[in-house]
Write a protein that holds these residues in place. Structure first.
Motif, mmCIF file in Angstrom:
data_model
loop_
_atom_site.group_PDB
_atom_site.id
_atom_site.type_symbol
_atom_site.label_atom_id
_atom_site.label_comp_id
_atom_site.label_asym_id
_atom_site.label_seq_id
_atom_site.Cartn_x
_atom_site.Cartn_y
_atom_site.Cartn_z
ATOM 1 N N CYS A 86 0.826 -1.210 0.000
ATOM 2 C CA CYS A 86 0.000 0.000 0.000
ATOM 3 C C CYS A 86 0.860 1.260 0.000
ATOM 4 O O CYS A 86 1.899 1.323 0.670
ATOM 5 N N VAL A 87 0.413 2.260 -0.742
ATOM 6 C CA VAL A 87 1.183 3.502 -0.846
ATOM 7 C C VAL A 87 1.272 4.220 0.493
ATOM 8 O O VAL A 87 2.176 5.036 0.708
ATOM 9 N N PHE A 88 0.350 3.907 1.420
ATOM 10 C CA PHE A 88 0.305 4.587 2.717
ATOM 11 C C PHE A 88 0.813 3.710 3.854
ATOM 12 O O PHE A 88 0.725 4.098 5.018
ATOM 13 N N CYS A 89 1.321 2.527 3.545
ATOM 14 C CA CYS A 89 1.695 1.570 4.589
ATOM 15 C C CYS A 89 2.697 2.187 5.561
ATOM 16 O O CYS A 89 3.764 2.669 5.162
ATOM 17 N N PHE A 90 2.374 2.141 6.846
ATOM 18 C CA PHE A 90 3.258 2.743 7.849
ATOM 19 C C PHE A 90 4.530 1.922 8.011
ATOM 20 O O PHE A 90 5.612 2.466 8.260
ATOM 21 N N ILE A 91 4.427 0.606 7.849
ATOM 22 C CA ILE A 91 5.600 -0.252 8.038
ATOM 23 C C ILE A 91 6.670 0.065 6.999
ATOM 24 O O ILE A 91 7.872 0.023 7.299
ATOM 25 N N ASP A 92 6.271 0.403 5.783
ATOM 26 C CA ASP A 92 7.236 0.772 4.758
ATOM 27 C C ASP A 92 7.923 2.102 5.070
ATOM 28 O O ASP A 92 8.921 2.458 4.427
ATOM 29 N N VAL A 102 -11.020 -1.204 3.929
ATOM 30 C CA VAL A 102 -11.644 -0.978 2.620
ATOM 31 C C VAL A 102 -10.845 0.058 1.829
ATOM 32 O O VAL A 102 -10.442 -0.173 0.698
ATOM 33 N N HIS A 103 -10.673 1.234 2.413
ATOM 34 C CA HIS A 103 -9.921 2.359 1.857
ATOM 35 C C HIS A 103 -10.642 3.021 0.689
ATOM 36 O O HIS A 103 -10.753 4.248 0.645
ATOM 37 N N GLU A 132 -10.357 0.327 -9.495
ATOM 38 C CA GLU A 132 -9.086 0.744 -10.079
ATOM 39 C C GLU A 132 -8.229 1.497 -9.063
ATOM 40 O O GLU A 132 -7.012 1.287 -8.964
ATOM 41 N N LEU A 133 -8.872 2.366 -8.292
ATOM 42 C CA LEU A 133 -8.139 3.132 -7.284
ATOM 43 C C LEU A 133 -7.627 2.214 -6.176
ATOM 44 O O LEU A 133 -6.509 2.390 -5.685
ATOM 45 N N ARG A 134 -8.417 1.218 -5.798
ATOM 46 C CA ARG A 134 -7.966 0.284 -4.750
ATOM 47 C C ARG A 134 -6.731 -0.487 -5.220
ATOM 48 O O ARG A 134 -5.794 -0.697 -4.451
ATOM 49 N N CYS A 135 -6.726 -0.914 -6.472
ATOM 50 C CA CYS A 135 -5.540 -1.594 -7.020
ATOM 51 C C CYS A 135 -4.320 -0.679 -6.958
ATOM 52 O O CYS A 135 -3.220 -1.115 -6.587
ATOM 53 N N ARG A 136 -4.526 0.589 -7.314
ATOM 54 C CA ARG A 136 -3.400 1.526 -7.326
ATOM 55 C C ARG A 136 -2.910 1.832 -5.917
ATOM 56 O O ARG A 136 -1.706 1.871 -5.673
ATOM 57 N N MET A 137 -3.847 2.026 -4.979
ATOM 58 C CA MET A 137 -3.447 2.361 -3.615
ATOM 59 C C MET A 137 -2.778 1.189 -2.908
ATOM 60 O O MET A 137 -1.925 1.391 -2.040
ATOM 61 N N MET A 138 -3.170 -0.021 -3.255
ATOM 62 C CA MET A 138 -2.611 -1.202 -2.595
ATOM 63 C C MET A 138 -1.488 -1.854 -3.402
ATOM 64 O O MET A 138 -0.884 -2.819 -2.932
ATOM 65 N N ASN A 139 -1.240 -1.328 -4.604
ATOM 66 C CA ASN A 139 -0.222 -1.934 -5.467
ATOM 67 C C ASN A 139 -0.445 -3.439 -5.600
ATOM 68 O O ASN A 139 0.485 -4.246 -5.495
ATOM 69 N N ASN A 140 -1.705 -3.803 -5.811
ATOM 70 C CA ASN A 140 -2.084 -5.217 -5.944
ATOM 71 C C ASN A 140 -3.174 -5.287 -7.014
ATOM 72 O O ASN A 140 -4.259 -4.725 -6.839
ATOM 73 N N ARG A 141 -2.894 -5.976 -8.115
ATOM 74 C CA ARG A 141 -3.842 -5.996 -9.228
ATOM 75 C C ARG A 141 -5.132 -6.732 -8.908
ATOM 76 O O ARG A 141 -6.111 -6.636 -9.658
ATOM 77 N N PHE A 142 -5.140 -7.483 -7.790
ATOM 78 C CA PHE A 142 -6.353 -8.199 -7.389
ATOM 79 C C PHE A 142 -7.185 -7.431 -6.358
ATOM 80 O O PHE A 142 -8.262 -7.876 -5.982
ATOM 81 N N CYS A 165 -6.198 9.461 2.293
ATOM 82 C CA CYS A 165 -5.000 10.109 1.777
ATOM 83 C C CYS A 165 -5.405 11.296 0.912
ATOM 84 O O CYS A 165 -6.129 11.117 -0.086
ATOM 85 N N PRO A 166 -4.971 12.504 1.254
ATOM 86 C CA PRO A 166 -5.330 13.673 0.447
ATOM 87 C C PRO A 166 -4.933 13.491 -1.019
ATOM 88 O O PRO A 166 -3.828 13.063 -1.340
ATOM 89 N N GLY A 167 -5.891 13.786 -1.911
ATOM 90 C CA GLY A 167 -5.634 13.689 -3.332
ATOM 91 C C GLY A 167 -5.816 12.304 -3.913
ATOM 92 O O GLY A 167 -5.714 12.126 -5.134
ATOM 93 N N LEU A 168 -6.106 11.311 -3.073
ATOM 94 C CA LEU A 168 -6.307 9.948 -3.562
ATOM 95 C C LEU A 168 -7.734 9.475 -3.315
ATOM 96 O O LEU A 168 -8.531 9.356 -4.232
ATOM 97 N N ASN A 169 -8.055 9.197 -2.046
ATOM 98 C CA ASN A 169 -9.368 8.626 -1.737
ATOM 99 C C ASN A 169 -10.204 9.532 -0.843
ATOM 100 O O ASN A 169 -11.102 9.079 -0.141
ATOM 101 N N ASP A 170 -9.909 10.819 -0.859
ATOM 102 C CA ASP A 170 -10.720 11.785 -0.112
ATOM 103 C C ASP A 170 -11.727 12.417 -1.076
ATOM 104 O O ASP A 170 -11.923 11.947 -2.191
ATOM 105 N N GLY A 171 -12.397 13.457 -0.642
ATOM 106 C CA GLY A 171 -13.315 14.194 -1.515
ATOM 107 C C GLY A 171 -14.389 13.318 -2.139
ATOM 108 O O GLY A 171 -15.068 12.555 -1.450
ATOM 109 N N ASP A 172 -14.537 13.397 -3.445
ATOM 110 C CA ASP A 172 -15.581 12.640 -4.134
ATOM 111 C C ASP A 172 -15.357 11.132 -4.044
ATOM 112 O O ASP A 172 -16.320 10.358 -4.045
ATOM 113 N N GLU A 173 -14.107 10.705 -3.979
ATOM 114 C CA GLU A 173 -13.844 9.271 -3.830
ATOM 115 C C GLU A 173 -14.321 8.780 -2.467
ATOM 116 O O GLU A 173 -14.841 7.664 -2.346
ATOM 117 N N LEU A 174 -14.170 9.592 -1.437
ATOM 118 C CA LEU A 174 -14.693 9.228 -0.125
ATOM 119 C C LEU A 174 -16.213 9.153 -0.166
ATOM 120 O O LEU A 174 -16.816 8.230 0.411
#
Length: 433
Positions: A89-95, A146-147, A152-162, A187-196
């Motif tokens: 995930c692009v936001f993963c704290f462990i990374d 869920v996020h 398509e956005l979930r695949c991009r945010m999680m870097n997982n095509r499934f 995440c601002p600019g990703l899943n906030d606003g209309d995506e939320l």
């Protein structure tokens, strides 16, 4: 089959003659591969246990109370290995962790069994249809990260095509009566606003089997070299997110009698808005996600203050906390000082130099930062810190500094307290039970 590593003394298994070293195969005709199978199939008062002793298959009839444990012990709690996360995930704290920390801090767990047993959140990306069948059969209510419900956005945010495809499991679980607590790392600019808005609309369509939804802001440390560029919430974006959530809360409350979705405390602090009253959080379903923690602490502390008995003896202590909690803690200390003659307390907010100053929660304060910023300060007779700073079951901070190390460095006794207003007041007054 799973190796039996111990038999509880006096248990039904011991009385039946099952031995340490036997291999558990089946219970009541069902194969047993992990702790969920074991707990589910062994719940009946009469359990037929099939084991393998050497090369010899044996069968035992065990009589016990319904839902009582048989008494078998295994090498691990899960009876096998934890399932690790298959996402990046692009936001993963462990990374975003620095190198050189203890190994367990780098493990990414994504295990649906731990979701049911311990409340962990899972993405469902490493599950298949048979895993979902089992969850439905066993009626296991779980917590889902869920996020976003945009595939398509979930695949991009999680870097997982499934990741987008696995959204179907959320619908399938809900439609089969499984209660889901959901989490959105925003995440601002990703899943906030209309995506939320889209995500909350889709989850609302699965009511009443969405028990609650927490929206929490992304945490960004200073260790993001080479990672996806993320920004943190500012005052304006935090306020906008609260307002979006409020729109949905009004509709959900009218239609379902519950707000369903809740922003974490950090949004209110960042937006410089007053924390809602306790009624807003209903039964605090997302407390562990930082939703209502400060309100709960404030209300408990004020209730404790109303009934507290104190002799008024001289006592001077200190409290250390993160930037998010600092205003609330300072206000509570002021009330205590006004209430009790002879009591005084210094409150220190600790800047997170270890992870970076964008990390403002108390639970991620390290022992090194605590020592560096409090050395030479007036700490009084005792320093009070939140137990969230310490690894569960130990006295170790995230950076492996121990509480005793900090006590020695600061020349003060340290008292850890839970996020409980009654416990906090007792610690401030030096009351021990």
């Amino acid at each position: 089959m799973v190796k039996i590593c111990g038999i509880a003394a006096g248990s039904a298994a011991e009385k039946a003659g099952i031995l340490c070293g036997d291999y558990l195969n089946r219970i009541n005709g069902h194969n047993v591969t992990d702790v969920l199978d074991y707990m589910f199939y062994a719940a009946e008062a009469t359990a037929e246990i099939e084991i393998l002793r050497g090369d010899t298959p044996l069968r035992f009839i065990v009589e016990k109370g319904e839902y009582d444990d048989i008494g078998l012990q295994f090498d691990t709690f899960l009876m096998d290995k934890k399932q690790s996360c298959s996402n990046k995930c692009v936001f993963c704290f462990i990374d975003q962790m620095p190198p050189g920390m203890r190994e367990t801090l780098y493990f990414k767990d994504d295990d649906a069994r731990l979701s049911f047993l311990q409340g962990n959140y899972v993405t469902l990306t490493n599950l298949n249809d048979s895993d979902i069948d089992r969850i439905i059969q066993m009626k296991l209510n779980i917590n889902v990260s869920v996020h976003t419900t945009n595939p398509e956005l979930r695949c991009r945010m999680m870097n997982n095509r499934f990741a987008g495809e696995k959204l179907k499991y959320i619908r399938r679980l809900a439609e089969n009566g499984i209660q889901l607590n959901c989490q959105i790392v925003c995440c601002p600019g990703l899943n906030d606003g209309d995506e939320l808005r889209r995500t909350l609309t889709d989850l609302g369509g699965l009511m009443p089997n969405i028990s609650s939804v927490a929206v929490v802001p992304v945490g960004v440390t200073k260790f993001r070299d080479g990672l996806f560029p993320l920004t943190v919430f500012d005052k304006e974006k935090a306020a906008e997110t609260i307002d979006i959530i409020s729109e949905f809360q009004c509709g959900f409350l009218e239609k379902f009698g519950t707000r369903v979705v809740f922003p974490s405390d950090e949004f209110f602090i960042t937006a410089e808005r007053k924390l809602p009253d306790g009624d807003y959080y209903e039964d605090y379903p997302q407390y562990e996600n930082g939703v209502g923690m400060l309100r709960s602490l404030i209300d408990e502390f004020e209730n404790a203050l109303e009934t507290a008995e104190h002799s008024g003896c001289e006592r001077h202590v200190s409290i250390a906390c993160g930037y998010i909690a600092y205003p609330a803690i300072s206000a509570l200390v002021k009330k205590a000082e006004e209430h009790f003659d002879g009591f005084s307390c210094n409150v220190y907010r600790i800047r997170n130099d270890f992870f970076g100053d964008t990390i403002t929660v108390t639970g991620l304060i390290t022992g090194g930062d605590l020592i560096a910023q409090l050395r030479g300060k007036d700490l009084g007779g005792e320093l009070i810190i939140s137990s969230s700073m310490i690894r569960s079951g130990s006295d170790v901070f995230l950076d492996d500094v121990t509480v005793s190390d900090a006590e020695t460095a600061l020349n003060v006794k340290i008292k850890t307290v839970s996020n409980d207003g009654y416990d906090l007041l007792d610690a401030m007054l030096g009351i021990e039970y």
